[in-house]
Write an enzyme that holds these catalytic residues in place. Structure first.
Site, PDB file in Angstrom:
ATOM      1  N   CYS A  10       0.824  -1.215   0.000  1.00 54.24           N
ATOM      2  CA  CYS A  10       0.000   0.000   0.000  1.00 54.24           C
ATOM      3  C   CYS A  10       0.857   1.265   0.000  1.00 54.24           C
ATOM      4  O   CYS A  10       0.678   2.155  -0.823  1.00 54.24           O
ATOM      5  CB  CYS A  10      -0.934  -0.019   1.211  1.00 54.24           C
ATOM      6  SG  CYS A  10      -1.812   1.534   1.432  1.00 54.24           S
TER       7      CYS A  10
ATOM      8  N   CYS B 184      -1.213   1.688  -3.267  1.00 50.94           N
ATOM      9  CA  CYS B 184      -2.234   2.730  -3.117  1.00 50.94           C
ATOM     10  C   CYS B 184      -1.663   4.150  -3.044  1.00 50.94           C
ATOM     11  O   CYS B 184      -2.139   5.048  -3.744  1.00 50.94           O
ATOM     12  CB  CYS B 184      -3.048   2.502  -1.847  1.00 50.94           C
ATOM     13  SG  CYS B 184      -3.447   0.778  -1.544  1.00 50.94           S
TER      14      CYS B 184
ATOM     15  N   LYS C  51       0.417   5.330  -6.188  1.00 50.42           N
ATOM     16  CA  LYS C  51      -0.549   5.297  -7.308  1.00 50.42           C
ATOM     17  C   LYS C  51      -1.483   6.510  -7.233  1.00 50.42           C
ATOM     18  O   LYS C  51      -1.695   7.218  -8.213  1.00 50.42           O
ATOM     19  CB  LYS C  51      -1.342   3.984  -7.235  1.00 50.42           C
ATOM     20  CG  LYS C  51      -2.366   3.730  -8.330  1.00 50.42           C
ATOM     21  CD  LYS C  51      -3.732   4.322  -8.076  1.00 50.42           C
ATOM     22  CE  LYS C  51      -4.399   3.989  -6.789  1.00 50.42           C
ATOM     23  NZ  LYS C  51      -4.954   2.678  -6.692  1.00 50.42           N
TER      24      LYS C  51
ATOM     25  N   TYR D   3      -7.976  -3.799 -11.827  1.00 49.14           N
ATOM     26  CA  TYR D   3      -7.777  -2.508 -11.145  1.00 49.14           C
ATOM     27  C   TYR D   3      -6.495  -1.821 -11.643  1.00 49.14           C
ATOM     28  O   TYR D   3      -6.517  -0.679 -12.058  1.00 49.14           O
ATOM     29  CB  TYR D   3      -7.539  -2.740  -9.660  1.00 49.14           C
ATOM     30  CG  TYR D   3      -8.708  -2.911  -8.740  1.00 49.14           C
ATOM     31  CD1 TYR D   3      -9.164  -1.847  -7.974  1.00 49.14           C
ATOM     32  CD2 TYR D   3      -9.307  -4.140  -8.555  1.00 49.14           C
ATOM     33  CE1 TYR D   3     -10.185  -2.009  -7.059  1.00 49.14           C
ATOM     34  CE2 TYR D   3     -10.331  -4.313  -7.646  1.00 49.14           C
ATOM     35  CZ  TYR D   3     -10.771  -3.240  -6.891  1.00 49.14           C
ATOM     36  OH  TYR D   3     -11.776  -3.408  -5.990  1.00 49.14           O
TER      37      TYR D   3
ATOM     38  N   GLU E 234      -6.311   1.471 -13.977  1.00 58.14           N
ATOM     39  CA  GLU E 234      -5.895   2.717 -13.321  1.00 58.14           C
ATOM     40  C   GLU E 234      -4.651   3.290 -13.998  1.00 58.14           C
ATOM     41  O   GLU E 234      -4.570   4.498 -14.263  1.00 58.14           O
ATOM     42  CB  GLU E 234      -5.614   2.470 -11.836  1.00 58.14           C
ATOM     43  CG  GLU E 234      -6.869   2.161 -11.038  1.00 58.14           C
ATOM     44  CD  GLU E 234      -6.626   1.944  -9.549  1.00 58.14           C
ATOM     45  OE1 GLU E 234      -7.576   2.064  -8.776  1.00 58.14           O
ATOM     46  OE2 GLU E 234      -5.483   1.633  -9.152  1.00 58.14           O
TER      47      GLU E 234
ATOM     48  N   HIS F  61     -27.840  20.362  -2.947  1.00 61.09           N
ATOM     49  CA  HIS F  61     -27.886  20.974  -4.270  1.00 61.09           C
ATOM     50  C   HIS F  61     -26.954  22.176  -4.366  1.00 61.09           C
ATOM     51  O   HIS F  61     -26.850  22.913  -3.391  1.00 61.09           O
ATOM     52  CB  HIS F  61     -29.332  21.428  -4.542  1.00 61.09           C
ATOM     53  CG  HIS F  61     -29.530  21.928  -5.942  1.00 61.09           C
ATOM     54  ND1 HIS F  61     -29.528  21.077  -7.034  1.00 61.09           N
ATOM     55  CD2 HIS F  61     -29.723  23.178  -6.407  1.00 61.09           C
ATOM     56  CE1 HIS F  61     -29.716  21.809  -8.129  1.00 61.09           C
ATOM     57  NE2 HIS F  61     -29.834  23.081  -7.780  1.00 61.09           N
TER      58      HIS F  61
ATOM     59  N   GLU G   7     -26.576  14.303  -5.593  1.00 64.75           N
ATOM     60  CA  GLU G   7     -28.005  14.407  -5.257  1.00 64.75           C
ATOM     61  C   GLU G   7     -28.837  13.417  -6.078  1.00 64.75           C
ATOM     62  O   GLU G   7     -29.937  13.033  -5.672  1.00 64.75           O
ATOM     63  CB  GLU G   7     -28.535  15.840  -5.399  1.00 64.75           C
ATOM     64  CG  GLU G   7     -28.524  16.419  -6.791  1.00 64.75           C
ATOM     65  CD  GLU G   7     -28.927  17.903  -6.805  1.00 64.75           C
ATOM     66  OE1 GLU G   7     -30.063  18.212  -6.426  1.00 64.75           O
ATOM     67  OE2 GLU G   7     -28.087  18.739  -7.200  1.00 64.75           O
TER      68      GLU G   7
HETATM   69  P1  NDP Z   1      -6.961  -8.064 -10.933  1.00 63.68           P
HETATM   70  O1  NDP Z   1      -7.214  -9.425 -10.428  1.00 63.68           O
HETATM   71  O2  NDP Z   1      -7.877  -6.961 -10.585  1.00 63.68           O
HETATM   72  O3  NDP Z   1      -6.863  -8.113 -12.530  1.00 63.68           O
HETATM   73  C1  NDP Z   1      -6.001  -8.997 -13.185  1.00 63.68           C
HETATM   74  C2  NDP Z   1      -6.211  -8.836 -14.665  1.00 63.68           C
HETATM   75  O4  NDP Z   1      -5.237  -9.570 -15.362  1.00 63.68           O
HETATM   76  C3  NDP Z   1      -7.565  -9.341 -15.113  1.00 63.68           C
HETATM   77  O5  NDP Z   1      -8.048  -8.476 -16.098  1.00 63.68           O
HETATM   78  C4  NDP Z   1      -7.236 -10.713 -15.685  1.00 63.68           C
HETATM   79  O6  NDP Z   1      -8.109 -11.108 -16.695  1.00 63.68           O
HETATM   80  C5  NDP Z   1      -5.882 -10.464 -16.270  1.00 63.68           C
HETATM   81  N1  NDP Z   1      -5.087 -11.689 -16.345  1.00 63.68           N
HETATM   82  C6  NDP Z   1      -4.877 -12.606 -15.389  1.00 63.68           C
HETATM   83  N2  NDP Z   1      -4.086 -13.595 -15.822  1.00 63.68           N
HETATM   84  C7  NDP Z   1      -3.782 -13.312 -17.101  1.00 63.68           C
HETATM   85  C8  NDP Z   1      -3.015 -13.951 -18.095  1.00 63.68           C
HETATM   86  N3  NDP Z   1      -2.395 -15.117 -17.853  1.00 63.68           N
HETATM   87  N4  NDP Z   1      -2.920 -13.382 -19.306  1.00 63.68           N
HETATM   88  C9  NDP Z   1      -3.559 -12.214 -19.585  1.00 63.68           C
HETATM   89  N5  NDP Z   1      -4.301 -11.557 -18.675  1.00 63.68           N
HETATM   90  C10 NDP Z   1      -4.413 -12.090 -17.444  1.00 63.68           C
HETATM   91  O7  NDP Z   1      -5.472  -7.777 -10.498  1.00 63.68           O
HETATM   92  P2  NDP Z   1      -4.626  -6.454 -10.414  1.00 63.68           P
HETATM   93  O8  NDP Z   1      -3.225  -6.909 -10.569  1.00 63.68           O
HETATM   94  O9  NDP Z   1      -5.146  -5.388 -11.292  1.00 63.68           O
HETATM   95  O10 NDP Z   1      -4.867  -6.007  -8.904  1.00 63.68           O
HETATM   96  C11 NDP Z   1      -4.645  -6.944  -7.849  1.00 63.68           C
HETATM   97  C12 NDP Z   1      -5.545  -6.642  -6.689  1.00 63.68           C
HETATM   98  O11 NDP Z   1      -5.058  -5.494  -6.014  1.00 63.68           O
HETATM   99  C13 NDP Z   1      -6.979  -6.282  -7.074  1.00 63.68           C
HETATM  100  O12 NDP Z   1      -7.784  -7.396  -7.228  1.00 63.68           O
HETATM  101  C14 NDP Z   1      -7.406  -5.461  -5.915  1.00 63.68           C
HETATM  102  O13 NDP Z   1      -7.885  -6.309  -4.905  1.00 63.68           O
HETATM  103  C15 NDP Z   1      -6.133  -4.777  -5.448  1.00 63.68           C
HETATM  104  N6  NDP Z   1      -6.090  -3.375  -5.935  1.00 63.68           N
HETATM  105  C16 NDP Z   1      -7.010  -2.480  -5.475  1.00 63.68           C
HETATM  106  C17 NDP Z   1      -6.990  -1.179  -5.906  1.00 63.68           C
HETATM  107  C18 NDP Z   1      -8.013  -0.215  -5.404  1.00 63.68           C
HETATM  108  O14 NDP Z   1      -8.627  -0.486  -4.382  1.00 63.68           O
HETATM  109  N7  NDP Z   1      -8.228   0.887  -6.095  1.00 63.68           N
HETATM  110  C19 NDP Z   1      -6.001  -0.700  -6.853  1.00 63.68           C
HETATM  111  C20 NDP Z   1      -5.095  -1.719  -7.296  1.00 63.68           C
HETATM  112  C21 NDP Z   1      -5.149  -2.994  -6.838  1.00 63.68           C
HETATM  113  P3  NDP Z   1      -9.516 -11.824 -16.398  1.00 63.68           P
HETATM  114  O15 NDP Z   1     -10.453 -10.737 -15.958  1.00 63.68           O
HETATM  115  O16 NDP Z   1      -9.874 -12.392 -17.740  1.00 63.68           O
HETATM  116  O17 NDP Z   1      -9.261 -12.864 -15.368  1.00 63.68           O
END
Ligand code: NDP
Length: 455
Positions: free
Chosen positions: A42, A47, A50, A179, A183, A437, A442
């Site tokens: 984080c 977080c 970022k 995510y 982002e 407002h 709202e």
């Molecule tokens: P996510 O699990 O959110 O997303 C992973 C992405 O990678 C998905 O789109 C997935 O596709 C894709 N993917 C997975 N494996 C492969 C592969 N072998 N080849 C191609 N694409 C692939 O993970 P993130 O790394 O973005 O974030 C990790 C975690 O961190 C989040 O789940 C969240 O909990 C936390 N986080 C929270 C934030 C916030 O609160 N704002 C900000 C950043 C992170 P598919 O959908 O098809 O599985």
């Protein structure tokens, strides 16, 4: 048997630090080891840096909007990447020091070292070789980026490296649709970097409410991101001018940097889990019960290493619940329901509770209230981008089961909406609440007729 510590924590991230500090304040003897910098994902590479990059990247749009509000563009704005990186690093260092100081003030003994479990009550510090005994052990080692095994995987950056980039790239190709990928696509685009986002599925942010997915993706494309859906990377080669990325549709793209955000995996290697037989699930996360206890009675785990809901405030709450359970004589199971979250895309999303699809799968009768409108700020700025708000209501009892907001400050709004949802507010409660407002929020209390009824 007397132990060196009542609690020994492996990992100085959000969960581990909170558990250590609260336990020490209760008068227990606590030690914590962290092999890298105090603060975990984080603070160090998640977080915090970022969000600072999100702020930085939003100015480019603000400058454009300002002209429509009468400001003149006498100066040409340029972005100083090195300055931003330095300021972010200074802030991360400041916060990391605060974490260490607060732990020490609370009486926690800190070790800059890697902890390896030797037996149920013994941890070895890898660098110093010192062995420590503890009545309870807490594993809070977090997660780390996962990169699929493709030709050229060694050339890619992950969120571990992104904040250390010395030079601003001119072009980036991002892989993933979650995510982090979404982002960062917006961050890079806002900072003037030519941005391509490649996602293997039909729409980014899988699992979120479909209207949020579709609307944010449309806005991101309108803002200039080259979003390639149903596409994946086949291979990456290094060339004189950057990296040559071959996509599975045969297209080839040359960029300065390739950034993989394809999910994260729990950090469970080389910390001695096998020595005591701690059970892992199919995704290699530590299996815990509702009180965060592992398969070994005196060893616990919180946060991303358990892969429950990988969010900082969740790790912190799991740690607080653990301290109550172990040391406050108040067995507390963490409630993982209705946890709000924000996705800091541009525009951002705030969301809590069930999506429309999940509500329809769970309840027979569902009412969906939806407002999509151009917020006042965008009208003068001449932007078409819409704000979208949705309330998902189970019609039998009129309880609001989900709230989803796309648009400026939705991350701030959803925190408050989450209170109402956690309290099981009904749609009638929302209706009885007078509007503020003129605001965008709202709309949340003025949506009168359902846009869809499922019966
Ligand atoms: P996510 O699990 O959110 O997303 C992973 C992405 O990678 C998905 O789109 C997935 O596709 C894709 N993917 C997975 N494996 C492969 C592969 N072998 N080849 C191609 N694409 C692939 O993970 P993130 O790394 O973005 O974030 C990790 C975690 O961190 C989040 O789940 C969240 O909990 C936390 N986080 C929270 C934030 C916030 O609160 N704002 C900000 C950043 C992170 P598919 O959908 O098809 O599985």
């Amino acid at each position: 048997m007397a132990f060196d510590y009542d609690l020994f924590v492996i990992g100085g991230g959000s969960g581990g630090v909170r558990a250590a500090r609260l336990t020490s304040i209760l008068g227990k003897k606590v030690g914590l080891c962290e092999e890298y910098r105090m603060g975990g994902t984080c603070v160090i590479r998640g977080c915090v840096p970022k969000k600072l990059m999100v702020y930085a990247s939003k100015y480019s749009q603000d400058f454009k909007d300002a002209i429509q509000y009468g400001w003149s563009n006498d100066e040409s704005y340029r972005h100083d990447w090195a300055l931003l990186q330095k300021k972010i690093e200074d802030e991360v260092s400041r916060l990391s020091k605060i974490y260490s100081n607060n732990l020490q003030k609370a009486g926690v003994e800190l070790f800059s070292d890697r902890g390896v479990i030797i037996d149920e009550n013994t941890i070895e510090l890898k660098n110093s070789g010192r062995r420590i005994t503890a009545k309870h052990i807490l594993i809070a080692t977090g997660g780390t980026p996962f990169v699929p095994d493709i030709p050229g995987a060694e050339y890619v950056m992950t969120s571990n490296e992104i904040f250390l980039l010395k030079e601003k790239p001119e072009s980036v190709l991002i892989v993933g649709g979650g995510y982090i990928a979404s982002e960062f696509a917006c961050i890079f685009n806002g900072l003037g970097i030519s941005t391509t986002q490649v996602y293997r599925g039909a729409q980014i942010l899988r699992g979120f409410d479909q209207d949020m997915q579709d609307s944010v993706s449309e806005a991101m494309v309108n803002n200039g991101i080259d979003l390639k859906l149903n596409t994946d990377v086949s291979a990456i080669e290094k060339t004189d001018s950057g990296y040559c990325v071959t996509l599975n549709n045969g297209d080839v793209k040359t960029v300065d940097q390739v950034f993989y955000a394809t999910g994260r995996k729990p950090v469970v290697q080389d910390i001695g889990l096998e020595a005591v037989g701690i059970k892992l699930d199919a995704s290699d996360a530590i299996v815990v019960d509702e009180y965060s206890k592992t398969s070994i009675d005196n060893i616990y785990a919180v946060g991303d290493v358990t892969n429950r809901l990988n969010l900082t405030p969740v790790a912190i709450r799991e740690a607080v619940a653990l301290v109550d359970t172990l040391y406050n004589d108040k067995p507390t199971a963490m409630d993982h329901n209705d946890i709000a979250t924000a996705i800091f895309t541009q525009p951002e999303i705030g969301t809590v509770g069930l999506s429309e699809a999940d509500a329809v799968a769970k309840y027979e009768h569902v009412d969906v209230y939806k407002a999509a409108f151009r917020p006042m700020k965008h009208i003068l700025a001449g932007k078409d981008e819409k704000m979208v708000m949705k309330l998902i209501v189970s019609a039998q009892d009129n309880i609001v089961r989900g709230c989803h907001i796309l648009g400026e400050a939705s991350g701030e709004m959803i925190q408050l909406a989450a209170i109402a949802i956690k309290m099981k507010a009904t749609k009638a409660d929302f209706d009885a609440t007078c509007a503020v407002h003129p605001t965008a929020s709202e709309e949340l209390v003025t949506m009168k007729e359902p846009s869809k009824k499922y019966r």
